[in-house]
Design an enzyme around this catalytic site. Structure first.
Site, PDB file in Angstrom:
ATOM      1  N   CYS A  68       0.833  -1.197   0.000  1.00  0.00           N
ATOM      2  CA  CYS A  68       0.000   0.000   0.000  1.00  0.00           C
ATOM      3  C   CYS A  68       0.870   1.250   0.000  1.00  0.00           C
ATOM      4  O   CYS A  68       2.005   1.225   0.461  1.00  0.00           O
ATOM      5  CB  CYS A  68      -0.875   0.024   1.244  1.00  0.00           C
ATOM      6  SG  CYS A  68      -1.838  -1.469   1.439  1.00  0.00           S
ATOM      7  N   ARG A 102       2.565   1.184  -5.911  1.00  0.00           N
ATOM      8  CA  ARG A 102       2.717   0.343  -4.721  1.00  0.00           C
ATOM      9  C   ARG A 102       1.475  -0.480  -4.433  1.00  0.00           C
ATOM     10  O   ARG A 102       1.502  -1.389  -3.614  1.00  0.00           O
ATOM     11  CB  ARG A 102       3.022   1.223  -3.509  1.00  0.00           C
ATOM     12  CG  ARG A 102       4.340   1.938  -3.609  1.00  0.00           C
ATOM     13  CD  ARG A 102       4.622   2.631  -2.307  1.00  0.00           C
ATOM     14  NE  ARG A 102       4.802   1.670  -1.238  1.00  0.00           N
ATOM     15  CZ  ARG A 102       5.966   1.218  -0.820  1.00  0.00           C
ATOM     16  NH1 ARG A 102       7.064   1.654  -1.356  1.00  0.00           N
ATOM     17  NH2 ARG A 102       6.045   0.342   0.154  1.00  0.00           N
ATOM     18  N   TRP A 159      -3.300  -2.216  -1.636  1.00  0.00           N
ATOM     19  CA  TRP A 159      -3.097  -3.551  -2.203  1.00  0.00           C
ATOM     20  C   TRP A 159      -3.685  -4.480  -1.164  1.00  0.00           C
ATOM     21  O   TRP A 159      -3.140  -4.611  -0.061  1.00  0.00           O
ATOM     22  CB  TRP A 159      -1.597  -3.800  -2.411  1.00  0.00           C
ATOM     23  CG  TRP A 159      -1.281  -5.061  -3.132  1.00  0.00           C
ATOM     24  CD1 TRP A 159      -1.133  -5.218  -4.481  1.00  0.00           C
ATOM     25  CD2 TRP A 159      -1.051  -6.350  -2.554  1.00  0.00           C
ATOM     26  NE1 TRP A 159      -0.830  -6.525  -4.769  1.00  0.00           N
ATOM     27  CE2 TRP A 159      -0.768  -7.251  -3.617  1.00  0.00           C
ATOM     28  CE3 TRP A 159      -1.055  -6.855  -1.260  1.00  0.00           C
ATOM     29  CZ2 TRP A 159      -0.494  -8.601  -3.416  1.00  0.00           C
ATOM     30  CZ3 TRP A 159      -0.792  -8.203  -1.052  1.00  0.00           C
ATOM     31  CH2 TRP A 159      -0.507  -9.061  -2.127  1.00  0.00           C
ATOM     32  N   ASN A 189      -0.365   0.596   6.194  1.00  0.00           N
ATOM     33  CA  ASN A 189       0.298  -0.344   5.299  1.00  0.00           C
ATOM     34  C   ASN A 189       0.925  -1.412   6.190  1.00  0.00           C
ATOM     35  O   ASN A 189       1.701  -1.084   7.083  1.00  0.00           O
ATOM     36  CB  ASN A 189       1.385   0.383   4.496  1.00  0.00           C
ATOM     37  CG  ASN A 189       2.224  -0.566   3.664  1.00  0.00           C
ATOM     38  OD1 ASN A 189       1.788  -1.662   3.322  1.00  0.00           O
ATOM     39  ND2 ASN A 189       3.437  -0.136   3.341  1.00  0.00           N
ATOM     40  N   GLY A 190       0.578  -2.675   5.960  1.00  0.00           N
ATOM     41  CA  GLY A 190       1.135  -3.737   6.789  1.00  0.00           C
ATOM     42  C   GLY A 190       0.039  -4.713   7.171  1.00  0.00           C
ATOM     43  O   GLY A 190      -1.069  -4.676   6.631  1.00  0.00           O
ATOM     44  N   GLU A 205      13.708 -15.194 -15.748  1.00  0.00           N
ATOM     45  CA  GLU A 205      13.290 -13.794 -15.703  1.00  0.00           C
ATOM     46  C   GLU A 205      12.349 -13.483 -16.870  1.00  0.00           C
ATOM     47  O   GLU A 205      11.352 -12.775 -16.708  1.00  0.00           O
ATOM     48  CB  GLU A 205      14.541 -12.895 -15.735  1.00  0.00           C
ATOM     49  CG  GLU A 205      14.287 -11.407 -15.798  1.00  0.00           C
ATOM     50  CD  GLU A 205      13.597 -10.829 -14.565  1.00  0.00           C
ATOM     51  OE1 GLU A 205      13.385 -11.552 -13.581  1.00  0.00           O
ATOM     52  OE2 GLU A 205      13.245  -9.637 -14.621  1.00  0.00           O
ATOM     53  N   LYS A 227       8.642 -12.098 -16.363  1.00  0.00           N
ATOM     54  CA  LYS A 227       8.199 -10.835 -16.965  1.00  0.00           C
ATOM     55  C   LYS A 227       6.920 -11.059 -17.753  1.00  0.00           C
ATOM     56  O   LYS A 227       5.961 -10.312 -17.620  1.00  0.00           O
ATOM     57  CB  LYS A 227       9.253 -10.259 -17.936  1.00  0.00           C
ATOM     58  CG  LYS A 227      10.512  -9.679 -17.363  1.00  0.00           C
ATOM     59  CD  LYS A 227      10.391  -8.284 -16.829  1.00  0.00           C
ATOM     60  CE  LYS A 227       9.943  -8.284 -15.406  1.00  0.00           C
ATOM     61  NZ  LYS A 227      10.906  -8.504 -14.367  1.00  0.00           N
ATOM     62  N   GLU A 250       3.887 -11.890 -15.527  1.00  0.00           N
ATOM     63  CA  GLU A 250       3.506 -10.741 -14.688  1.00  0.00           C
ATOM     64  C   GLU A 250       2.651  -9.733 -15.448  1.00  0.00           C
ATOM     65  O   GLU A 250       1.673  -9.234 -14.932  1.00  0.00           O
ATOM     66  CB  GLU A 250       4.763  -9.962 -14.259  1.00  0.00           C
ATOM     67  CG  GLU A 250       5.498 -10.476 -13.078  1.00  0.00           C
ATOM     68  CD  GLU A 250       6.658  -9.552 -12.695  1.00  0.00           C
ATOM     69  OE1 GLU A 250       6.679  -9.146 -11.538  1.00  0.00           O
ATOM     70  OE2 GLU A 250       7.525  -9.250 -13.544  1.00  0.00           O
ATOM     71  N   HIS A 301      12.409 -33.166 -19.660  1.00  0.00           N
ATOM     72  CA  HIS A 301      11.866 -33.892 -18.501  1.00  0.00           C
ATOM     73  C   HIS A 301      10.536 -33.297 -18.053  1.00  0.00           C
ATOM     74  O   HIS A 301      10.318 -33.083 -16.868  1.00  0.00           O
ATOM     75  CB  HIS A 301      12.883 -33.876 -17.359  1.00  0.00           C
ATOM     76  CG  HIS A 301      14.180 -34.510 -17.736  1.00  0.00           C
ATOM     77  ND1 HIS A 301      14.355 -35.869 -17.794  1.00  0.00           N
ATOM     78  CD2 HIS A 301      15.350 -33.964 -18.141  1.00  0.00           C
ATOM     79  CE1 HIS A 301      15.581 -36.148 -18.189  1.00  0.00           C
ATOM     80  NE2 HIS A 301      16.211 -34.991 -18.409  1.00  0.00           N
ATOM     81  N   LYS A 355       4.602  -3.262  -6.480  1.00  0.00           N
ATOM     82  CA  LYS A 355       6.021  -3.038  -6.713  1.00  0.00           C
ATOM     83  C   LYS A 355       6.880  -3.553  -5.568  1.00  0.00           C
ATOM     84  O   LYS A 355       7.933  -4.130  -5.761  1.00  0.00           O
ATOM     85  CB  LYS A 355       6.250  -1.542  -6.925  1.00  0.00           C
ATOM     86  CG  LYS A 355       7.690  -1.166  -7.190  1.00  0.00           C
ATOM     87  CD  LYS A 355       8.129  -1.700  -8.524  1.00  0.00           C
ATOM     88  CE  LYS A 355       9.587  -1.454  -8.795  1.00  0.00           C
ATOM     89  NZ  LYS A 355      10.057  -2.378  -9.864  1.00  0.00           N
TER      90      LYS A 355
HETATM   91  C1  G6P Z   1       7.994  -7.597  -6.430  1.00  0.00           C
HETATM   92  C2  G6P Z   1       8.260  -6.888  -7.742  1.00  0.00           C
HETATM   93  C3  G6P Z   1       9.424  -7.550  -8.477  1.00  0.00           C
HETATM   94  C4  G6P Z   1      10.651  -7.575  -7.573  1.00  0.00           C
HETATM   95  C5  G6P Z   1      10.355  -8.258  -6.240  1.00  0.00           C
HETATM   96  C6  G6P Z   1      11.496  -8.095  -5.253  1.00  0.00           C
HETATM   97  O1  G6P Z   1       7.501  -8.872  -6.675  1.00  0.00           O
HETATM   98  O2  G6P Z   1       7.096  -6.922  -8.569  1.00  0.00           O
HETATM   99  O3  G6P Z   1       9.712  -6.810  -9.653  1.00  0.00           O
HETATM  100  O4  G6P Z   1      11.685  -8.260  -8.226  1.00  0.00           O
HETATM  101  O5  G6P Z   1       9.192  -7.671  -5.639  1.00  0.00           O
HETATM  102  O6  G6P Z   1      11.623  -6.719  -4.976  1.00  0.00           O
HETATM  103  P1  G6P Z   1      12.901  -6.032  -4.350  1.00  0.00           P
HETATM  104  O7  G6P Z   1      12.485  -4.608  -4.137  1.00  0.00           O
HETATM  105  O8  G6P Z   1      13.184  -6.741  -3.068  1.00  0.00           O
HETATM  106  O9  G6P Z   1      14.020  -6.183  -5.337  1.00  0.00           O
END
Ligand code: G6P
Length: 617
Positions: free
Chosen positions: A2, A27, A74, A100-101, A490, A494, A497, A513, A612
């Site tokens: 949040c 966020r 969120w 937030n939390g 990755e 991506k 996501e 496999h 994020k």
């Molecule tokens: C979230 C973001 C990712 C990021 C991950 C870890 O899932 O969407 O893009 O890699 O958190 O975030 P950090 O800030 O710890 O690198």
């Protein structure tokens, strides 16, 4: 998760809060709301959906107050509804709260409060907290005055809380005051010209002030338009330490780009330069880092590295593992931070512990750091956020210096983490077996990485065409080997996501496999096939996929020959040093995912269900 913003000063608070919420929206973006005092009562405007809906509503019913609080959510407790959006009011209407939390013991508190006649309109833990403040306020000595009672009731409430919080509260009887506090969730005090702001993230502040105080766990700040005080839960005074945010408003704005993800992909050459700046020795044969707080002698004692992270940062750790083991010949272990914290893994006394986190606020990574420290290890952090909790709690580390990353899907922060991992490998390798000449070659290769990335970025129109051809697929495989296996992971991350296409990353040969069962003309594979000793083996994997009618998008080194007719699309990357290869190979998978998501009409910067920075467990 949040986003939190609060304002107190001379100006009308609501537009400043809305502006801050727009910057914080990355966020969390399930719902948004704000609260301020109007005609002697606390008024809340809140809506499920994006900040724009809130802005519209506020414009139709403007609030004149010069202080207020705002939140972008969120969801953790309760569905995405207007009622569950923040701010929450206490049932007597005297307090408004944003949070937030996660409050872990909220159920017991709620039972207690229900017994005392409090009522609830939402399913959130936050509303419980707000009513608990009201409960304590009523018990405070009225002679102390509303200001003291407000602060003390928040303090008493927080002493009962198990869990995490960044909060800001308003009290109807203390009309021009705000109380805010944190534990494990980030909170920053912005100190402006005759005004103060509270925010969960510096990006919400940069438009108004660069001067900040990073609040610490267990601190409470009490604001009036003219002054602020910081104390602890135990009522001890705290002397504020002023910091400055080094980046500007433009860094947090789109400029001419359509999406932040696009902007951040194209910023990568510059971001890589910033991550390297000043970090090579004068003789050009090794890396140097100012903030490790470890001597060469300390490093000589290390016989193992442990890395913990989440998400894309975890993938970057896997690449670092490959490079450190390959060049420095030291064993490396990589773990998901969320697993490490509960696994009780034996580390060994001469293990050096690293955490990697762009935001520096990911709760699991922070918990892994704390667990390692509790066991007596020194913890270094690779981190993009000066002033973040992880930056503060680590014993030293390396800042990424890539400016704010706003797109939820990490791009420039990820390649910068790859770069720093490569530099750490060099640094350790040069202390051990790597020769001066090999060191110089390695350094020159890293310095050349931004230009190589520019060359791949220049192929964006070609990659966009490929994306258009395959955007309707419902499954994708991403395959790579050695240091490009994490890039395959990755790429798959991506894509899923931001475009909601099911995708899996696999080591190319391991694909036989299991994943090969998915292959058909409807399941394309992105195969990372650079030139090198395993090139022919990867070509064999491509043959196996092709034999099952799987479309192939090959990412290969300029001049490498994928046999005619095997690949349906080819993206070329420049020939480069092994340490740079993962960085260069990351660009096509980023662009491919981005353009596929755009083609499918997805909200690239705010993908569904994601946030994020994941500040809840
Ligand atoms: C979230 C973001 C990712 C990021 C991950 C870890 O899932 O969407 O893009 O890699 O958190 O975030 P950090 O800030 O710890 O690198």
């Amino acid at each position: 998760m949040c986003g939190i913003i609060a304002y107190i000063g001379k100006h009308r608070a609501a537009p400043i809060i809305v502006e801050g919420l727009k910057r914080l929206e990355y966020r969390g973006y399930d719902s948004a709301g704000l609260a301020a005092q109007q005609n002697g009562r606390l008024v809340v405007i809140k809506k499920a959906g994006r900040v724009d809906r809130l802005a519209q509503e506020e414009a139709e019913h403007p609030l004149s107050a010069t202080s207020g609080i705002g939140h972008t959510r969120w969801a953790t407790h309760g569905a995405v509804t207007d009622a569950n959006a923040h701010p929450h009011l206490s049932s007597d209407g005297k307090f408004a709260l944003i949070h937030n939390g996660v409050i872990e013991n909220y159920a017991q508190m709620k039972t207690f409060l229900l017994g005392k006649g409090f009522t609830f309109k939402s399913e959130t833990d936050t509303e419980v907290l707000c009513n608990l403040i009201a409960y304590h306020y009523a018990k405070e000595d009225a002679a102390a005055g509303p200001s003291v009672r407000f602060l003390e009731s928040v303090r008493k409430t927080l002493r009962h809380v198990e869990g995490t919080y960044g909060i800001a509260a308003l009290c109807v009887e203390a009309p021009n005051e705000i109380v805010a506090a944190r534990k494990a969730s980030p909170l920053i005090l912005g100190v402006g010209e005759a005004e103060y702001l509270i925010a969960s993230d510096a990006s919400a502040l940069v438009g108004r002030t660069q001067n900040v105080v990073y609040l610490k766990d267990g601190e409470i700040v009490h604001l009036t338009p003219k002054a602020f005080t910081i104390t602890t839960l135990d009522q001890a005074d705290v002397s504020p330490v002023m910091d400055r945010i080094t980046w500007s408003v433009a860094d947090a704005e789109l400029g001419t780009y359509e999406h932040f993800m696009e902007k951040e992909i194209f910023e990568q050459p510059l971001a890589l330069e910033n991550s390297m700046r000043g970090r090579f020795s004068e003789d050009g044969s090794t890396a140097q880092f100012g903030g490790l707080n470890l001597t060469a002698g300390d490093f000589a004692q290390v016989d193992r590295f442990m890395f913990c992270a989440c998400g894309s940062a975890w993938h970057a750790c896997l690449v670092a593992e490959h490079l450190i083991e390959r060049f420095a010949r030291l064993p490396v272990e990589v773990d998901y931070a969320s697993e490490f914290r509960y696994r009780n893994s034996p580390l060994g006394r001469s293990t050096l512990f690293f955490v990697m986190s762009q935001s520096g606020e990911t709760i699991d990574t922070l918990a892994a750091l704390r667990e390692a420290k509790r066991k007596g290890y020194r913890v270094l952090a690779i981190n993009n956020s000066v002033g973040s909790t992880i930056a503060r709690e680590s014993d030293g580390g390396i800042f990424q210096h890539v400016g704010p990353e706003i797109g939820v899907a990490s791009t420039k922060a990820f390649t910068s983490q790859l770069m720093i991992g490569a530099m750490v490998a060099l640094y350790v390798a040069r202390m051990r077996d790597m020769s001066f000449a090999d060191g110089v070659q390695y350094v020159n290769a890293l310095k050349g990485a931004p230009d190589l990335v520019r060359r791949v970025l220049a192929q964006a129109p070609h990659i966009r065409d490929i994306a258009r051809r395959y955007a309707a697929s419902s499954d994708f495989l991403f395959l790579g080997r050695l240091s490009l296996f994490p890039i395959a992971l990755e790429g798959a991350l991506k894509l899923k996501e931001i475009s909601y296409i099911h995708a899996e990353g696999y080591p190319a040969a391991e694909m036989k496999h299991g994943p090969i069962a998915l292959i058909s003309e409807k399941c394309p594979s992105v195969v990372l096939a650079p030139k090198g000793e395993l090139f022919n083996k990867i070509v064999s994997s491509i043959q196996e996929l092709k034999a099952r009618k799987g479309p192939i998008i090959a990412v290969t080194t300029e001049g490498s020959e994928i046999p005619a007719g095997l690949a349906d699309a080819v993206i070329s990357i420049p020939d480069c040093h092994e340490a740079v290869l993962p960085i260069v190979a990351a660009i096509p998978v980023q662009l491919l995912s981005y353009y596929i998501a755009v083609e499918r009409g997805c909200d690239v910067d705010k993908p569904r269900n994601l946030a994020k920075s994941v500040t809840v467990e």
